[in-house]
Motif scaffolding. Sequence first.
Motif, PDB file in Angstrom:
ATOM      1  N   VAL A 191       0.845  -1.199   0.000  1.00  0.00           N
ATOM      2  CA  VAL A 191       0.000   0.000   0.000  1.00  0.00           C
ATOM      3  C   VAL A 191       0.884   1.255   0.000  1.00  0.00           C
ATOM      4  CG1 VAL A 191      -1.663   1.353   1.340  1.00  0.00           C
ATOM      5  CG2 VAL A 191      -1.956  -1.129   1.110  1.00  0.00           C
ATOM      6  N   LYS A 192       1.864   1.269   0.900  1.00  0.00           N
ATOM      7  CA  LYS A 192       2.726   2.467   1.005  1.00  0.00           C
ATOM      8  C   LYS A 192       3.458   2.741  -0.308  1.00  0.00           C
ATOM      9  CE  LYS A 192       3.475   2.262   5.994  1.00  0.00           C
ATOM     10  NZ  LYS A 192       4.313   2.802   7.073  1.00  0.00           N
ATOM     11  N   GLU A 200      -3.647   4.527  -7.838  1.00  0.00           N
ATOM     12  CA  GLU A 200      -4.873   4.602  -7.030  1.00  0.00           C
ATOM     13  C   GLU A 200      -5.019   3.249  -6.344  1.00  0.00           C
ATOM     14  OE1 GLU A 200      -8.256   6.020  -9.255  1.00  0.00           O
ATOM     15  OE2 GLU A 200      -9.642   5.150  -7.793  1.00  0.00           O
ATOM     16  N   VAL A 201      -4.878   3.227  -5.039  1.00  0.00           N
ATOM     17  CA  VAL A 201      -4.726   1.968  -4.311  1.00  0.00           C
ATOM     18  C   VAL A 201      -6.003   1.572  -3.568  1.00  0.00           C
ATOM     19  CG1 VAL A 201      -3.410   0.767  -2.517  1.00  0.00           C
ATOM     20  CG2 VAL A 201      -2.247   2.393  -4.043  1.00  0.00           C
ATOM     21  N   ALA A 211     -10.661  -1.528   7.615  1.00  0.00           N
ATOM     22  CA  ALA A 211     -10.879  -0.353   6.770  1.00  0.00           C
ATOM     23  C   ALA A 211     -10.115   0.875   7.262  1.00  0.00           C
ATOM     24  CB  ALA A 211     -12.372  -0.053   6.689  1.00  0.00           C
ATOM     25  N   GLU A 212     -10.242   1.160   8.549  1.00  0.00           N
ATOM     26  CA  GLU A 212      -9.586   2.345   9.114  1.00  0.00           C
ATOM     27  C   GLU A 212      -8.070   2.253   8.932  1.00  0.00           C
ATOM     28  OE1 GLU A 212     -10.747   5.240  10.386  1.00  0.00           O
ATOM     29  OE2 GLU A 212     -12.574   4.432   9.475  1.00  0.00           O
ATOM     30  N   ALA A 213      -7.544   1.061   9.236  1.00  0.00           N
ATOM     31  CA  ALA A 213      -6.102   0.846   9.149  1.00  0.00           C
ATOM     32  C   ALA A 213      -5.604   1.041   7.723  1.00  0.00           C
ATOM     33  CB  ALA A 213      -5.764  -0.554   9.641  1.00  0.00           C
ATOM     34  N   ALA A 214      -6.398   0.565   6.755  1.00  0.00           N
ATOM     35  CA  ALA A 214      -5.998   0.697   5.354  1.00  0.00           C
ATOM     36  C   ALA A 214      -5.928   2.158   4.948  1.00  0.00           C
ATOM     37  CB  ALA A 214      -6.985  -0.063   4.469  1.00  0.00           C
ATOM     38  N   LYS A 215      -6.926   2.921   5.371  1.00  0.00           N
ATOM     39  CA  LYS A 215      -6.946   4.360   5.055  1.00  0.00           C
ATOM     40  C   LYS A 215      -5.765   5.069   5.721  1.00  0.00           C
ATOM     41  CE  LYS A 215     -10.749   4.481   2.559  1.00  0.00           C
ATOM     42  NZ  LYS A 215     -12.130   4.539   3.080  1.00  0.00           N
ATOM     43  N   LEU A 217      -2.937   3.950   6.226  1.00  0.00           N
ATOM     44  CA  LEU A 217      -1.707   3.671   5.473  1.00  0.00           C
ATOM     45  C   LEU A 217      -1.655   4.455   4.163  1.00  0.00           C
ATOM     46  CD1 LEU A 217      -1.592  -0.194   5.977  1.00  0.00           C
ATOM     47  CD2 LEU A 217       0.037   1.450   6.929  1.00  0.00           C
ATOM     48  N   GLY A 218      -2.762   5.080   3.812  1.00  0.00           N
ATOM     49  CA  GLY A 218      -2.780   5.890   2.593  1.00  0.00           C
ATOM     50  C   GLY A 218      -3.622   5.303   1.475  1.00  0.00           C
TER      51      GLY A 218
END
Length: 345
Positions: A191-192, A200-201, A211-215, A217-218
């Motif tokens: 992701v990073k 666009e990831v 979900a929160e964690a993914a956001k 990370l960017g």
Amino acid sequence: MIQAKGYAAQDAETDLAPWDFERREVGPHDVQIEIQYCGVCHSDLHQIKNDWFPGIFPMVPGHEIVGRIVKVGDHVKKFKVDELAGVGCMVDSCQVCENCKDGLEQYCLEGNVQTYNGRGKDGVPTYGGYSNTIVVREEFVLHISDKLSLAATAPLLCAGITTYSPLRHWKVGKGHKLAVLGLGGLGHMGVKFGVAFGAEVTVLSTSASKAEAAKALGAHHFVVTSDPAQLKAVKGSFDFILDTVSAEHDMNMYLSLLRTNGTHICVGVPPAYSIHPFSLLGGRKSVAGSGIGGIPETQEMLDFCAEHNIVSDIEMIDIKDIQTAYDRMVKGDVRYRFVIDIATL
Ligand SMILES: [Zn+2]
Ligand SMILES: [Zn+2]
């Protein structure tokens, strides 16, 4: 010989425990590193447990190694005492085959020498980074920037390069839709890097709780793959899927999320793949694999990370807690990489 101490598995059934052993003396082309941190990779556990092939025991795992140079051989040109240095998954290769000459030592035609659970050209078993010191030939030592957290840099040596290399090889970047499958040690680095390269990831996960964690990370989007409506909305939409999952999963379903000419890149190691030909034919799709990265590219990745302030998200542990860390890692209960503080050895 150099006296070293570490944590080793004496066989595939026993927990890791303290073990004293010897490293070779520093040769003319060698660098000796006092190890400060070592990342915990899922493959450490697979190798201790003989999941992939019979291991060499006693086994000192660890291939995400960072520390400070304490000695260099007379002919070493690129490194000096007191500099920071790192070692990843390999410590040697033939250096003369086509792949080695191209900087793809991980694909050495003679086979590379793995940092642990391998044998050096001298036939002596290699021992990894769950230890206080290591001796490695200069060509396999990496420069580490002092701008970043040293502990959080350790996982770049495996999780970092394993995701950086394929994204670079397939030139993933601006204008591409990249899906990252799995949000563990590898996935969070994917992701990073995907974000840093301008793609666009989207994170694809079976669990809505990420979900929160993914956001954080960017990631730009998050899709719960167990929700048919969310899945339908992204059908045929991705240029690339970076697949970091090592458990069995439905490849045909994921291939349906790729657009025409899309590529599904595997960096995880599930027990098997099951792919229906129509999943590939309908849309001229590719399934590809990629293994770690060569030494020049690993250095390039480390330099890129220093420039763009990218490190792994880690949880630091004492070495005596390694079994607990393994138990949690198996359950996916880590954000996102355990790193051993070798000072606790
Ligand atoms: Zn690894
Ligand atoms: Zn070679």
